[in-house]
Design a protein around this motif. Structure first.
Motif, PDB file in Angstrom:
ATOM      1  N   VAL A 237      33.774  45.320  43.358  1.00 58.29           N
ATOM      2  CA  VAL A 237      35.553  45.107  43.226  1.00 58.29           C
ATOM      3  C   VAL A 237      35.140  43.057  43.247  1.00 58.29           C
ATOM      4  O   VAL A 237      34.997  42.886  44.383  1.00 58.29           O
ATOM      5  N   GLU A 238      35.814  42.468  41.993  1.00 59.07           N
ATOM      6  CA  GLU A 238      35.717  41.205  41.863  1.00 59.07           C
ATOM      7  C   GLU A 238      37.000  40.762  41.690  1.00 59.07           C
ATOM      8  O   GLU A 238      37.312  42.259  40.592  1.00 59.07           O
ATOM      9  N   VAL A 239      37.748  40.117  42.287  1.00 59.84           N
ATOM     10  CA  VAL A 239      38.779  39.535  41.393  1.00 59.84           C
ATOM     11  C   VAL A 239      38.507  38.156  40.731  1.00 59.84           C
ATOM     12  O   VAL A 239      38.020  37.152  41.155  1.00 59.84           O
ATOM     13  N   GLN A 240      39.891  37.667  39.413  1.00 63.43           N
ATOM     14  CA  GLN A 240      39.481  37.139  39.057  1.00 63.43           C
ATOM     15  C   GLN A 240      40.597  35.708  39.347  1.00 63.43           C
ATOM     16  O   GLN A 240      42.013  35.902  39.380  1.00 63.43           O
ATOM     17  N   VAL A 241      40.603  34.919  40.015  1.00 64.01           N
ATOM     18  CA  VAL A 241      41.392  33.817  40.413  1.00 64.01           C
ATOM     19  C   VAL A 241      41.899  32.693  39.515  1.00 64.01           C
ATOM     20  O   VAL A 241      41.202  32.196  39.317  1.00 64.01           O
ATOM     21  N   PHE A 242      42.855  32.243  39.563  1.00 66.29           N
ATOM     22  CA  PHE A 242      43.125  30.772  38.621  1.00 66.29           C
ATOM     23  C   PHE A 242      43.636  29.809  39.867  1.00 66.29           C
ATOM     24  O   PHE A 242      44.621  30.155  40.272  1.00 66.29           O
ATOM     25  N   GLY A 243      42.991  28.417  39.331  1.00 63.14           N
ATOM     26  CA  GLY A 243      43.680  27.730  40.229  1.00 63.14           C
ATOM     27  C   GLY A 243      44.257  26.431  39.631  1.00 63.14           C
ATOM     28  O   GLY A 243      43.557  26.438  38.578  1.00 63.14           O
ATOM     29  N   ASP A 244      44.939  25.828  39.768  1.00 66.41           N
ATOM     30  CA  ASP A 244      44.938  24.282  38.760  1.00 66.41           C
ATOM     31  C   ASP A 244      44.936  22.865  39.284  1.00 66.41           C
ATOM     32  O   ASP A 244      44.858  23.052  40.743  1.00 66.41           O
ATOM     33  N   LYS A 245      45.435  21.451  39.101  1.00 69.71           N
ATOM     34  CA  LYS A 245      45.506  20.149  39.906  1.00 69.71           C
ATOM     35  C   LYS A 245      46.577  19.705  40.706  1.00 69.71           C
ATOM     36  O   LYS A 245      46.539  18.303  41.384  1.00 69.71           O
ATOM     37  N   HIS A 246      47.371  21.429  40.678  1.00 72.98           N
ATOM     38  CA  HIS A 246      48.476  20.386  41.095  1.00 72.98           C
ATOM     39  C   HIS A 246      49.493  21.806  42.777  1.00 72.98           C
ATOM     40  O   HIS A 246      49.981  21.502  43.313  1.00 72.98           O
ATOM     41  N   GLY A 247      47.782  22.536  43.020  1.00 71.97           N
ATOM     42  CA  GLY A 247      48.158  23.591  44.234  1.00 71.97           C
ATOM     43  C   GLY A 247      48.991  24.221  43.692  1.00 71.97           C
ATOM     44  O   GLY A 247      48.831  25.297  44.781  1.00 71.97           O
ATOM     45  N   ASN A 248      48.928  25.374  42.249  1.00 66.96           N
ATOM     46  CA  ASN A 248      49.250  26.608  41.983  1.00 66.96           C
ATOM     47  C   ASN A 248      47.559  27.935  41.777  1.00 66.96           C
ATOM     48  O   ASN A 248      47.023  26.725  41.408  1.00 66.96           O
ATOM     49  N   TYR A 249      48.236  28.983  42.517  1.00 62.21           N
ATOM     50  CA  TYR A 249      47.169  29.988  42.131  1.00 62.21           C
ATOM     51  C   TYR A 249      47.814  31.091  41.647  1.00 62.21           C
ATOM     52  O   TYR A 249      49.033  31.383  42.174  1.00 62.21           O
ATOM     53  N   VAL A 250      46.996  31.150  41.411  1.00 66.26           N
ATOM     54  CA  VAL A 250      47.640  33.063  40.789  1.00 66.26           C
ATOM     55  C   VAL A 250      45.793  34.123  40.892  1.00 66.26           C
ATOM     56  O   VAL A 250      44.557  33.595  40.997  1.00 66.26           O
ATOM     57  N   TYR A 251      45.896  35.346  40.816  1.00 62.51           N
ATOM     58  CA  TYR A 251      45.207  35.695  40.448  1.00 62.51           C
ATOM     59  C   TYR A 251      45.581  37.504  39.643  1.00 62.51           C
ATOM     60  O   TYR A 251      46.516  37.662  39.247  1.00 62.51           O
ATOM     61  N   LEU A 252      44.418  36.980  38.908  1.00 64.41           N
ATOM     62  CA  LEU A 252      44.543  38.142  37.594  1.00 64.41           C
ATOM     63  C   LEU A 252      44.328  38.969  37.328  1.00 64.41           C
ATOM     64  O   LEU A 252      43.709  40.774  36.824  1.00 64.41           O
ATOM     65  N   TYR A 253      44.147  39.983  38.589  1.00 58.68           N
ATOM     66  CA  TYR A 253      43.944  41.509  39.009  1.00 58.68           C
ATOM     67  C   TYR A 253      42.708  41.488  39.569  1.00 58.68           C
ATOM     68  O   TYR A 253      41.667  40.487  39.341  1.00 58.68           O
ATOM     69  N   GLU A 254      42.071  43.033  39.319  1.00 58.56           N
ATOM     70  CA  GLU A 254      40.136  43.250  40.122  1.00 58.56           C
ATOM     71  C   GLU A 254      40.173  43.748  38.625  1.00 58.56           C
ATOM     72  O   GLU A 254      40.449  44.841  37.859  1.00 58.56           O
TER      73      GLU A 254
END
Length: 710
Positions: A237-254
């Motif tokens: 099971v893997e999780v899609q994550v995303f970050g930006d250059k401003h310190g924001n992070y989210v996950y887009l579920y698995e």
């Protein structure tokens, strides 16, 4: 041909709104992107870039001169021979093209240079935006022993193992015994199943270790290994994550990617079936902690092993876009390549975590040129016929090939990705099965029928998936091929109709088109026209009598049975579409003739029937004599373990080949004495040629007799 994510989807509209309200002094301008890759991912990136008004630059090797990604891009540059290490892996060539073309950014896709620390650093030094994470994140996550330490410190669950500097065979074997078999042997710089082996017992450890090291060195230029406990029947099971250059992070579920062969994925889905909401949230938050721990920027995937109790453990982080990213896009309404480009340019993530909602279910089936009935052996060759299902808002196809293109021995044998979405898992899986039966590929073996059988397996339909799924249900997933009576009748009637149409066409071109000698219609006085059709279903011979009635219907007699058939056919390119009513039941199929083979595509799947070849036309071909070790596919000789005179037992390794970026061991088909070895290390060989020849019994006996003394 490919469906494209709607650029005005909910999240993109939100992105536009946020960006209109903010300004960033460090925002870069990207007007042109170079895609340092090939095939479907290059085409995928080009489409999103085009929707953003960004120009694209492709690179290509000798083998890809006429490839789809070359024709799609605004510009294309030749970078060398077919071998990846002389073209797509040459960093200086890629950067030189970026300079010549004026590209401000490079998208590496996946594979090749996508997780190469040195390349990411060089891009920065040259003032080129690398559309990916910082080189420090690639370095930290690329070395598995380092990543495990970082994850443990970040509170991400890990599986303990040996990640030490002592890489001697004896130390690794000692650690494996301490951990307890079975163990996983992994290249610390590995990925995509490369440099990874499972040792079930101590007796096979040495061979598996050597094989893993060879493959790791070939793929990553590094053979440092780690040893971990192998969790039996786990889920991937893997999780899609995303970050930006401003310190924001989210996950887009698995995503669940459990069903694999050769440690490589073939079917993926999002979300993972059967997860509790508590587990879903916990694994997503753990993935975000992993990304935060390395100051991640851009798209990344945190991969976990999950046991039967839904306890999960960090496996690795892929610091790039994943092959299976479309299923995440389908269930979250996003375009992750769009996000990658904007985040690389300095823009913030367009959403916060609470904005991201799961919507429905999606599957991705990878269409490969391979033979599932021969241990999923990869193949190469021309795509003589290629007809995918129609794309719509629920069906998407990502591909980098067209009919007439060739699947090259030098690269991964994936032909396309079929992605489907629906409101729930059951209906999405039904759509997936339907689309697979519509996917038509001829010219080489594919896994389409296998994927169809997999998608209708009762346990898969229930969501009871794990990484040992294929071995556990191998008898169900590799059923004996049986061509249906309906397909046989359709083939026979189609042949009769096509023959009649051909005769009529030829008769019209004669001086007397109404002459019975020109028409050759098999007409008999007071008898209906009758034709006899002989076909081969595998090794089974089918003898059919087809009678044409005056009302236009047909009687097909074979195997002691008689069937009444009404038929209508129409030609569509190289394909014949036939609609039949057989004993009152209406069905339809597509028929494509390649050489002496008739390929029928039906709702049941694909069938192949062959016209018998007269014995005088048969030749022996290029293969070796009976009992020789032959190459199962085109490839390059990596290692030869025997010499003339070597005595071997059945199953002993003889030759190691590299093909389709994978290592294959060619083993002795019988016990005996090696007489000849036809190739050396570095040689390129074609499919079916003899690699090693054994002494025949007569020669061996003579040799034995000559050594005796009275």
């Amino acid at each position: 041909m490919n469906a494209i994510i709607n650029p005005l989807s909910k999240f993109n509209r939100l992105s536009i709104q946020i960006l209109q309200n903010r300004s960033f002094s460090n925002k870069a301008s990207i007007e042109k992107i170079l895609i340092a890759n090939r095939g479907e991912i290059a085409c995928r990136v080009i489409k999103t870039a085009r929707s953003l008004g960004i120009k694209t630059v492709s690179v290509y090797s000798d083998a890809d001169r006429n490839a789809l990604h070359v024709s799609m891009a605004d510009e294309a540059y030749h970078i060398g021979p077919a071998a990846a290490n002389q073209s797509y892996l040459c960093q200086d060539k890629i950067l030189d093209v970026a300079r010549k073309s004026g590209a401000q950014a490079i998208h590496p896709g996946y594979g090749f240079l996508s997780e190469n620390v040195e390349f990411a650093e060089l891009c920065g030094e040259k003032g080129i935006i690398f559309i990916g994470p910082p080189s420090t994140a690639i370095r930290d996550m690329g070395i598995k022993s380092t990543s495990k330490s970082i994850m443990s410190a970040a509170g991400v669950p890990i599986i303990e193992g040996y990640h030490g500097e002592d890489q001697s065979d004896s130390r690794l074997k000692q650690e494996a015994a301490a951990i307890g078999y079975p163990v996983m042997i992994k290249a610390v710089r590995g990925g995509g199943g490369k440099g990874m082996r499972i040792s079930m017992t101590e007796s096979e450890f040495d061979e598996q270790l050597e094989s893993a090291r060879r493959e790791a060195m070939k793929s990553f230029g590094d053979q440092v290994m780690l040893i971990e406990k192998f969790v039996e029947m786990p889920r991937h099971v893997e999780v899609q994550v995303f970050g930006d250059k401003h310190g924001n992070y989210v996950y887009l579920y698995e995503r669940d990617c459990s069903v694999q062969r050769r440690h490589q994925k073939i079917i993926e889905e999002a979300p993972a079936p059967g997860l509790t909401e508590e587990t879903r949230r916990a694994i997503g938050e753990a993935a975000v902690r992993a990304a935060q721990a390395v100051n991640y920027v851009g798209a990344g995937t945190v991969e976990f092993i999950m046991d039967k109790d839904q306890k999960f453990y960090f496996m690795e982080m892929n610091t790039r876009l994943q092959v299976e990213h479309p299923v995440t896009e389908m269930v979250t309404g996003t375009d992750l390549v769009d996000w990658q480009i904007k985040v690389a340019a300095g823009e913030p993530l367009p959403v916060i975590q609470s904005d991201i909602k799961l919507n429905g279910h999606a599957f991705e089936a990878r269409i490969y040129a391979e033979d599932p009935n021969n241990s999923f052996m990869p193949g190469a060759g021309p795509l003589l016929h290629l007809s995918p299902p129609q794309c719509d808002r629920n069906t998407r196809i990502d591909t980098g090939v067209r009919q007439g293109d060739e699947v090259s021995v030098h690269y991964d044998p994936m032909i396309a990705k079929l992605i489907v979405w629906s409101e729930d898992r059951e209906s999405a899986l039904r759509r997936c099965r339907s689309a697979l039966t519509q996917y038509q590929v001829l010219g080489l073996n594919t896994n389409i029928q296998f994927l169809t059988d997999l998608a209708k397996h009762p346990e898969f339909m229930k969501g009871n998936v794990h990484t040992d799924f294929i071995p556990q249900f191998s008898q169900d997933l590799f059923p004996e091929h049986v061509t249906s009576t309906t397909a046989v009748c359709q083939a026979a009637v189609a042949m009769v109709i096509q023959q009649s149409q051909k005769i009529e066409k030829e008769a019209k071109n004669t001086q007397d088109p109404f002459s019975p000698f020109s028409m050759c219609s098999s007409m008999r006085i007071n008898q209906n026209p009758t034709r006899w059709i002989n076909l081969l279903d595998g090794e089974k011979e089918l003898k059919m009598e087809v009678v044409t009635n005056l009302d236009g219907s047909y009687i097909v007699n074979f195997a002691g049975q008689s069937y009444t058939v009404l038929a209508n056919i129409e030609q569509s390119g190289d394909k014949t579409n036939i609609i039949t009513i057989i004993d009152g039941v209406k069905t339809q199929a597509s028929i494509v003739t390649v050489g002496n083979s008739l390929h029928l595509f039906t709702a049941e799947g694909q069938h192949e029937l062959k016209l018998p070849i007269p014995k005088f036309m048969l030749s022996t071909g290029e293969g070796g004599s009976l009992g020789d070790a032959v190459s199962p596919m085109p490839g390059v000789i990596e290692k030869v373990t025997v010499t003339p005179g070597t005595s071997v037992e059945k199953g002993d390794p003889l030759v190691i080949m590299i093909a389709m970026k994978m290592e294959y061991v060619i083993r002795a088909p019988k016990s005996g004495i090696v007489e000849s070895v036809f190739y050396k290390v570095g040689d390129t060989v074609q499919k079916g040629v003899a690699l090693v020849h054994f002494q025949d019994n007569k020669s061996a006996n003579q040799s034995d007799d000559s050594s005796k003394t009275d």
